[in-house]
Design an enzyme around this catalytic site. Structure first.
Site, PDB file in Angstrom:
ATOM      1  N   HIS A  23      62.725  -6.259  -4.874  1.00 16.30           N
ATOM      2  CA  HIS A  23      63.805  -6.207  -5.867  1.00 16.30           C
ATOM      3  C   HIS A  23      63.744  -4.857  -6.580  1.00 16.30           C
ATOM      4  O   HIS A  23      63.650  -4.803  -7.807  1.00 16.30           O
ATOM      5  CB  HIS A  23      63.676  -7.327  -6.917  1.00 16.30           C
ATOM      6  CG  HIS A  23      64.116  -8.682  -6.437  1.00 16.30           C
ATOM      7  ND1 HIS A  23      63.726  -9.835  -7.046  1.00 16.30           N
ATOM      8  CD2 HIS A  23      64.939  -9.049  -5.418  1.00 16.30           C
ATOM      9  CE1 HIS A  23      64.275 -10.879  -6.420  1.00 16.30           C
ATOM     10  NE2 HIS A  23      65.008 -10.424  -5.434  1.00 16.30           N
ATOM     11  N   HIS A  79      71.479 -17.597   2.786  1.00 20.42           N
ATOM     12  CA  HIS A  79      71.516 -16.836   1.525  1.00 20.42           C
ATOM     13  C   HIS A  79      71.865 -15.393   1.874  1.00 20.42           C
ATOM     14  O   HIS A  79      71.301 -14.829   2.805  1.00 20.42           O
ATOM     15  CB  HIS A  79      70.116 -16.949   0.898  1.00 20.42           C
ATOM     16  CG  HIS A  79      69.871 -16.184  -0.351  1.00 20.42           C
ATOM     17  ND1 HIS A  79      70.841 -15.879  -1.266  1.00 20.42           N
ATOM     18  CD2 HIS A  79      68.698 -15.681  -0.857  1.00 20.42           C
ATOM     19  CE1 HIS A  79      70.288 -15.214  -2.279  1.00 20.42           C
ATOM     20  NE2 HIS A  79      68.998 -15.081  -2.046  1.00 20.42           N
ATOM     21  N   GLU A  81      71.456 -12.566   0.151  1.00 20.55           N
ATOM     22  CA  GLU A  81      70.711 -11.421  -0.383  1.00 20.55           C
ATOM     23  C   GLU A  81      70.221 -10.557   0.790  1.00 20.55           C
ATOM     24  O   GLU A  81      69.809 -11.080   1.835  1.00 20.55           O
ATOM     25  CB  GLU A  81      69.542 -11.901  -1.272  1.00 20.55           C
ATOM     26  CG  GLU A  81      69.006 -10.761  -2.113  1.00 20.55           C
ATOM     27  CD  GLU A  81      68.052 -11.192  -3.235  1.00 20.55           C
ATOM     28  OE1 GLU A  81      67.854 -12.398  -3.449  1.00 20.55           O
ATOM     29  OE2 GLU A  81      67.519 -10.283  -3.894  1.00 20.55           O
ATOM     30  N   ASP A  83      67.680  -9.071   1.742  1.00 18.65           N
ATOM     31  CA  ASP A  83      66.386  -9.240   2.423  1.00 18.65           C
ATOM     32  C   ASP A  83      66.492 -10.269   3.554  1.00 18.65           C
ATOM     33  O   ASP A  83      65.619 -10.315   4.424  1.00 18.65           O
ATOM     34  CB  ASP A  83      65.266  -9.617   1.436  1.00 18.65           C
ATOM     35  CG  ASP A  83      65.608 -10.773   0.533  1.00 18.65           C
ATOM     36  OD1 ASP A  83      66.779 -10.934   0.173  1.00 18.65           O
ATOM     37  OD2 ASP A  83      64.681 -11.531   0.172  1.00 18.65           O
ATOM     38  N   HIS A 146      68.190 -19.154  -4.487  1.00 30.18           N
ATOM     39  CA  HIS A 146      67.948 -18.294  -5.622  1.00 30.18           C
ATOM     40  C   HIS A 146      69.230 -17.727  -6.248  1.00 30.18           C
ATOM     41  O   HIS A 146      69.238 -17.322  -7.405  1.00 30.18           O
ATOM     42  CB  HIS A 146      67.014 -17.188  -5.103  1.00 30.18           C
ATOM     43  CG  HIS A 146      66.919 -15.914  -5.796  1.00 30.18           C
ATOM     44  ND1 HIS A 146      66.985 -14.697  -5.175  1.00 30.18           N
ATOM     45  CD2 HIS A 146      66.728 -15.656  -7.100  1.00 30.18           C
ATOM     46  CE1 HIS A 146      66.829 -13.733  -6.049  1.00 30.18           C
ATOM     47  NE2 HIS A 146      66.665 -14.270  -7.224  1.00 30.18           N
ATOM     48  N   ASP A 165      64.716 -19.095   0.082  1.00 32.13           N
ATOM     49  CA  ASP A 165      63.779 -18.555  -0.923  1.00 32.13           C
ATOM     50  C   ASP A 165      62.871 -19.637  -1.526  1.00 32.13           C
ATOM     51  O   ASP A 165      61.729 -19.360  -1.896  1.00 32.13           O
ATOM     52  CB  ASP A 165      64.555 -17.893  -2.069  1.00 32.13           C
ATOM     53  CG  ASP A 165      65.006 -16.482  -1.725  1.00 32.13           C
ATOM     54  OD1 ASP A 165      64.389 -15.843  -0.858  1.00 32.13           O
ATOM     55  OD2 ASP A 165      65.991 -16.013  -2.337  1.00 32.13           O
ATOM     56  N   TYR A 193      55.416 -16.209  -7.565  1.00 30.34           N
ATOM     57  CA  TYR A 193      56.804 -16.218  -7.068  1.00 30.34           C
ATOM     58  C   TYR A 193      57.647 -17.170  -7.919  1.00 30.34           C
ATOM     59  O   TYR A 193      58.753 -16.834  -8.343  1.00 30.34           O
ATOM     60  CB  TYR A 193      56.732 -16.679  -5.617  1.00 30.34           C
ATOM     61  CG  TYR A 193      57.997 -16.685  -4.806  1.00 30.34           C
ATOM     62  CD1 TYR A 193      58.302 -15.628  -3.945  1.00 30.34           C
ATOM     63  CD2 TYR A 193      58.855 -17.777  -4.812  1.00 30.34           C
ATOM     64  CE1 TYR A 193      59.434 -15.663  -3.142  1.00 30.34           C
ATOM     65  CE2 TYR A 193      59.979 -17.816  -4.023  1.00 30.34           C
ATOM     66  CZ  TYR A 193      60.264 -16.749  -3.181  1.00 30.34           C
ATOM     67  OH  TYR A 193      61.381 -16.792  -2.390  1.00 30.34           O
ATOM     68  N   HIS A 226      60.264 -16.508   3.034  1.00 29.27           N
ATOM     69  CA  HIS A 226      59.188 -15.547   2.744  1.00 29.27           C
ATOM     70  C   HIS A 226      57.850 -16.282   2.837  1.00 29.27           C
ATOM     71  O   HIS A 226      57.707 -17.390   2.305  1.00 29.27           O
ATOM     72  CB  HIS A 226      59.295 -14.998   1.316  1.00 29.27           C
ATOM     73  CG  HIS A 226      60.539 -14.216   1.041  1.00 29.27           C
ATOM     74  ND1 HIS A 226      60.805 -12.990   1.608  1.00 29.27           N
ATOM     75  CD2 HIS A 226      61.606 -14.472   0.240  1.00 29.27           C
ATOM     76  CE1 HIS A 226      61.973 -12.542   1.171  1.00 29.27           C
ATOM     77  NE2 HIS A 226      62.480 -13.421   0.346  1.00 29.27           N
TER      78      HIS A 226
HETATM   79 FE1  FEO Z   1      67.014 -14.239  -2.901  1.00 29.66          FE
HETATM   80 FE2  FEO Z   1      64.601 -13.579  -0.543  1.00 29.66          FE
HETATM   81  O1  FEO Z   1      66.262 -13.404  -1.412  1.00 29.66           O
END
Ligand code: FEO
Length: 406
Positions: A23, A79, A81, A83, A146, A165, A193, A226
Site C-alpha cells: 500500500h 476484488h 485492488e 495487487d 477489504h 483479502d 494484518y 495473501h
Molecule cells: Fe485489498 Fe490484497 O487487496
C-alpha cells in the site's frame, strides 16, 4: 510453477520474498507477501484472481505453461485492488472475450483502474456457476473486506472458500499450507494484518462470519489471496477473526512517545515503572514512535486495553511521528479502549491537548488527566510520573471491575 491445493485446484500465484512495503509505504511487509491466484480444472476451467502488475508477464508465462490460455473458460475477480487484478490487462489482451465474474462494484473499480470494457458478468451473493463434474462456484459478496467490491467464492465438492483479502497475511513462505509453517510467525502476521487493515470493518467481519456459518457449507480449505492456505483446522482463523472483531484486547498497556531532548522519554519510562509496579500481571510495552515500525505499534495498540501517548510541544503542535501514528489510529476506529496523554513543553502546553483531542475523536475513553512537564522533568516530577502510572492502573482495573459487575 503451480502447486496443488486439492484435487484439480492449484495455486498459481507469485511469492514476493523481497517485498518490504505494501500500500505504498503504509504497511511494512518484513516477511514479504504472496499474491495468490488459483486455477481450477474441471469440465470448465476457472482462474481466480491474478497478481500484482509488476509480476504480470512472469505470471502469464507461468500460467501459459499450465494451461492453454484460450482454455480458461471463466475468470473470477474477487476484488479489483491492483495487487490481485494487476495482471488482468495483459491477460485480457490475449483472451479478450473470456468472461470475468465479479460484483457490480468490482466492474466499476476495474473500469476505473484499467479503462477497459471487458466481458463482465456481475454476480451477487447466492449466484452459482456450474463447472461440470457436479461442482459449482457459489459467490458471496463481502463488501469492505477489504473494499466495497470484495467477494468470496466457494467451490462445492472440494469445500474450498476463496476468501481473497480476508483471513490473509503478508507472509511469504515456500510451503503454502498453515500446518507446514512456524505458527508464531503465521499468527504474528495474521494479527498484524487484521489490526492494520481490517479493524475498521470489525462489525462487518462479525456479520460475515455469521452469514457464512448460516450457510452450513463444509469448509476443508480457506484460500486467501495473501499468505498461506488454511488446510489444517481451517476454521481456526475464522474463530480468531470472530475474537479479533469483538473489541479485542489483552491485559496490556502500551506507552508510545517521541522525544527531542529525552524529557518525554524520561516521563514515558517513569510511567512504565508505575504501571509495572501497580500490576505485575499487566503486560506493559514502550515504543518510541520515531524508531519503531508503525504497523507493529498499531498491532500493539490493537492488543491493548489502554494506551498512553506523549510528545513535547513543537511549533505549537506535535511531533511528526506521533501525528502520523494518530492519523492511523483515527482511521482504524478502535473500540472499547482507554487512553491518556503526556508530554513536555517550554512555552505553551499544546502537545498533550492535541493528543488528547485526537484520542477522544478516535473513540478512546480518556481516563486520566493530561500529564505535562514544563522544561526538563526533574526527579520530583518523575516520581509524580511513577504515581501517575500506578493511578492509571487503579482507574483501569476499577473500571474493568465495574464492567464485570454490571
Ligand atoms: Fe485489498 Fe490484497 O487487496
Amino acid at each position: 510453477m503451480k502447486k496443488t491445493v486439492a484435487n484439480n485446484v492449484y495455486w498459481i500465484g507469485k511469492s514476493d520474498w523481497e517485498l518490504r512495503q505494501f500500500h505504498g509505504y503504509e504497511y511494512s511487509t518484513n516477511k514479504g507477501s504472496t499474491y495468490n491466484s488459483y486455477l481450477i480444472f474441471e469440465e470448465k476451467n476457472v482462474l481466480i484472481d491474478t497478481v500484482f502488475k509488476p509480476f504480470s508477464r512472469e505470471y502469464i508465462e507461468n500460467l501459459s505453461e499450465e494451461i492453454e490460455l484460450s482454455k480458461i473458460d471463466y475468470i473470477v475477480c474477487n476484488h479489483a485492488e491492483p495487487d490481485h487484478s494487476g495482471a488482468l490487462p495483459d491477460l485480457m489482451e490475449l483472451i479478450p472475450q473470456t468472461p470475468i465474474y465479479c460484483t457490480k462494484n468490482c466492474i466499476k473499480s476495474l473500469q476505473g483502474h484499467y479503462h477497459k470494457n471487458w466481458n463482465f458478468i456481475p454476480v451477487k451473493t447466492g449466484d452459482k456457476l456450474s463447472l461440470g463434474n457436479g461442482k459449482e462456484l457459489i459467490f458471496i459478496q463481502a463488501p469492505m473486506l477489504h473494499w466495497p467490491d470484495s467477494m468470496f467464492c466457494y467451490l462445492s465438492g472440494d469445500n474450498i472458500l476463496f476468501s481473497n483479502d480476508a483471513f490473509g497475511q503478508h507472509y511469504c513462505s515456500e510451503p503454502i499450507f498453515n500446518d507446514l509453517v512456524d505458527q508464531h510467525e503465521l499468527y504474528s502476521e495474521a494479527i498484524k494484518y487484521y489490526a492494520n487493515i481490517l479493524t475498521p470493518f470489525s462489525k462487518l467481519v462479525t456479520k460475515k462470519i455469521e452469514e457464512i456459518e448460516n450457510l452450513n457449507l463444509p469448509v476443508d480449505y480457506i484460500c486467501p489471496s495473501h499468505g498461506i492456505i488454511w488446510r489444517e483446522e481451517p476454521l481456526q482463523i475464522v474463530r480468531k477473526y470472530a475474537e479479533w472483531a469483538d473489541n479485542y484486547q489483552q491485559n496490556q498497556i502500551t506507552v508510545i512517545y517521541d522525544t527531542m531532548y529525552n524529557g518525554t522519554r524520561a516521563i514515558a519510562e517513569s510511567i512504565v515503572n508505575g504501571l509495572t509496579l501497580a500490576d505485575k500481571n499487566m503486560t506493559v510495552k514502550l515504543y518510541n514512535a520515531a524508531k519503531n515500525d508503525k504497523n507493529d505499534i498499531i498491532t500493539e495498540i490493537f492488543k491493548s486495553k489502554a494506551i498512553l501517548i506523549g510528545c513535547p510541544t513543537v511549533n505549537n503542535g506535535i511531533m511528526y511521528s506521533i501525528a502520523g501514528l494518530l492519523e492511523m489510529v483515527k482511521g482504524l476506529k478502535f473500540q472499547g479502549k482507554k487512553a491518556a496523554a503526556f508530554g513536555c513543553y517550554g512555552w505553551h502546553d499544546t502537545s498533550t491537548k492535541i493528543i488528547e483531542d485526537v484520542l477522544k475523536e478516535s473513540g478512546f475513553e480518556i481516563v486520566s488527566e493530561r500529564l505535562s512537564a514544563i522544561w526538563e522533568p526533574d526527579s520530583n516530577f518523575l516520581d509524580k510520573c511513577i504515581d501517575y502510572g500506578k493511578q492509571f492502573v487503579t482507574v483501569l482495573n476499577s473500571s474493568d471491575f465495574r464492567k464485570s459487575r454490571s
